[in-house]
Design an enzyme around this catalytic site. Structure first.
Site, PDB file in Angstrom:
ATOM      1  CG  ASP A   1      -2.117  -1.004   1.023  1.00 54.35           C
ATOM      2  OD1 ASP A   1      -2.103  -1.680   0.387  1.00 54.35           O
ATOM      3  OD2 ASP A   1      -2.913  -0.634   1.705  1.00 54.35           O
TER       4      ASP A   1
ATOM      5  CB  SER B   1      -2.441   4.630   5.400  1.00 64.46           C
ATOM      6  OG  SER B   1      -1.823   3.927   6.606  1.00 64.46           O
TER       7      SER B   1
END
Length: 554
Positions: free
Chosen positions: A81, A470
């Site tokens: 990510d 996140s």
């Protein structure tokens, strides 16, 4: 042992061709009576959290053969990510969770594997593997590869990925640090193999996997570079063969109690908001009814007991030294439900075995970091089906906030405004058409949230989105707004200058515009053209559900 799944490809004269092919891979004839154990490995050179897996693969394989099974490796893809952040690549991250579950199901069913060891570490890979385990309901055990060590600087300063790259980038832009210091951050932020050092999504999911009883005690926090992680890998290989013999499967332990325990541990540690999406999706595969409201119900009665990076001071290495998951369970012992695990002891037996807890890292209930858990679920006319905020990362000053909307129909538009100095104190940044359908793929938006903090706007600007954040996000950032803009949710009707009120203690997110005005806007609303019109993401956008149901594929 009773009949095995693998008997379908190894037993009887009708399976002569199957045995011939197995022997063609090198399997000795006398080994075909043993349980066939698949090791689904997400090793890749592309992700720091996964580069050390070749070592763990060896130890899992040794354990399987020591336990009396025969091991087969097969590969599972992974997306980092952090590397995918801030560009087209992030559209693919969350959707890979569905691909991973489907791939594991396909290989395990096609080859009639008796059991699985799932070697994972980062972000969507762990929940994808857990979804597959629950769906297949054959003996499975998860090995998470572990967190990396923190970087070290002068005078004992610890470096970490998010604060010393994404937030440092914004501090450099603001002139707070110079290019030389930025380079030091870049050099020291990721010093070893392993998942990023704070309580981001990868490490939160590793902890919850252990809490659910799907990995061995200690696995969730044992460091990637430790000999302990090797021993856990070996023991997991041994244990999976025993699980096949016992026919102990995931759905026997993935009960409502297991999910409630996992949510409480998540809340007590102040973990990633992404776990809401993932626990909902895993529960669905396990056949457990887990409404979004359950997270908020438990948050009200689960104090935050740890101050973990990125919102706090401690790193995963500190939590591991403090006693790891068993220490958290021990401090929550009066609110934890007993449940079996795949690893042997029940949850209460794990708690009873705890000898000591470092209470500077994992506080007792009598001395919490905060009175409520790390995640809160908000509702209101702006988010009728719910939204998620990681309240453990929000300052007291911003728990209640009202500001003027600044609307952007993409992450890129918001980033350009932030970096161009066009977002000011008192604004509410609205980023829409980034949900599961509208993104597509519900991109994580660490870049804008880290930029807010790096620019010093974390106590004066809020950010709301139908996308997600996140695990490294901190600040007044509200995600998962449902329904999303692409489905005509109220967030699609917000205009620049509208007043928006955030009240986290009251669990409200309100658009301060009268219903008649909103109704008039709705008559003019037209959904924009899809951002991605080809490839598998175009198909994904047609079948993915809302964030409040886990963003799963129908």
């Amino acid at each position: 042992m009773t009949a095995k799944r693998s008997d379908a490809i190894t037993q009887g004269f009708e399976r002569t061709p199957h045995r011939a092919l197995l022997m063609g891979t090198g399997v000795p004839r006398e080994q075909m009576a043993k349980p066939f154990i698949g090791i689904a490995t997400s090793f890749t050179d592309l992700i720091p959290g996964h580069t050390g897996m070749r070592d763990l693969e060896r130890f899992i394989e040794k354990g399987v053969h020591t336990g009396g099974g025969y091991a087969f490796f097969f590969g599972i893809p992974g997306v980092c990510d952090g590397i995918a952040m801030g560009h087209k690549g992030m559209h693919y991250s969350l959707p890979t969770r569905e691909l991973i579950a489907d791939m594991i199901e396909s290989v395990a069913e096609a080859h009639r594997l008796d059991g699985l060891v799932l070697l994972t570490n980062c972000d969507k890979i762990t929940p994808g593997m857990l979804m597959a385990a629950a769906r297949l309901d054959i003996p499975c055990l998860v090995v998470t590869a572990g967190p990396m060590l923190s970087g070290r600087g002068r005078e004992g300063r610890k470096f970490s990925f998010v604060t010393d790259t994404f937030e440092a980038m914004a501090r450099y832009k603001a002139g707070v640090i110079d290019e030389k210091e930025l380079q030091v951050c870049e050099d020291k932020a990721c010093p070893t193999a392993g998942s990023c050092q704070g309580l981001f999504t990868a490490n939160t999911m590793a902890i919850l996997t252990e809490t659910l009883g799907m990995s061995l005690v200690g696995c969730g926090t044992a460091l990637a570079v430790s000999s302990l992680k090797r021993r856990i890998a070996f023991a997991s290989g041994e244990r999976i063969v025993e699980l096949v013999r016992q026919q102990l499967t995931p759905r026997q332990i993935l009960t409502k109690a297991a999910f409630e325990n996992a949510i409480r541990v998540d809340l007590a540690l102040g973990g990633s908001s992404n776990t809401v999406l993932h626990l909902l999706s895993i529960a669905r595969e396990a056949g457990v009814d887990l409404p979004l409201a359950e997270f908020d119900r438990l948050s009200r009665s689960t104090p935050q007991l740890a101050s973990m990076n990125p919102g706090g001071i401690h790193f995963m290495e500190d939590l591991d030294a403090a006693g790891g998951v068993p220490a958290v369970l021990y401090q929550l012992r009066d609110r934890i439900l007993d449940n079996p695990t795949l690893t042997g002891p029940t949850v209460k037996e794990v708690i009873a075995a705890v000898a000591s807890v470092d209470e500077e890292v994992v506080h007792p209930l009598s001395n919490p970091v905060r009175a409520e858990g790390g995640i809160a679920i908000l509702v209101g006319n702006l988010t009728p089906d719910g939204a998620v905020v990681k309240q453990s990362g929000v300052s007291e000053k911003m728990m209640v906030f009202e500001g003027a909307a600044r609307c952007f129909d993409s992450e890129e538009g918001a980033m350009a405004a932030l970096m161009g100095g066009k977002v000011v104190a008192g604004d509410v940044v609205v980023i829409r058409y980034e949900g599961p359908k509208g993104g597509p793929g519900m991109r994580e938006m660490l870049a804008p949230t880290a930029t807010l903090m790096g620019l010093g706007l974390g106590d004066s600007v809020a950010l709301i989105t139908d996308g997600r954040f996140s695990g490294g996000t901190r600040g007044p950032c509200i995600g998962h707004i449902s329904p999303e803009a692409a489905e005509g949710g109220p967030i699609a009707l917000v205009e620049d200058g509208d007043r928006i009120r955030l009240d986290i203690p009251a669990r409200r997110l309100e658009l301060l515009v009268d219903t008649a005005t909103l109704a008039a806007r709705r008559t003019r609303w037209v959904c924009p053209e899809p951002k991605i019109k080809s490839g598998w993401l175009a198909r994904y956008a047609k079948v993915v559900t809302s964030a409040n149901t886990g963003a799963v594929c129908k």
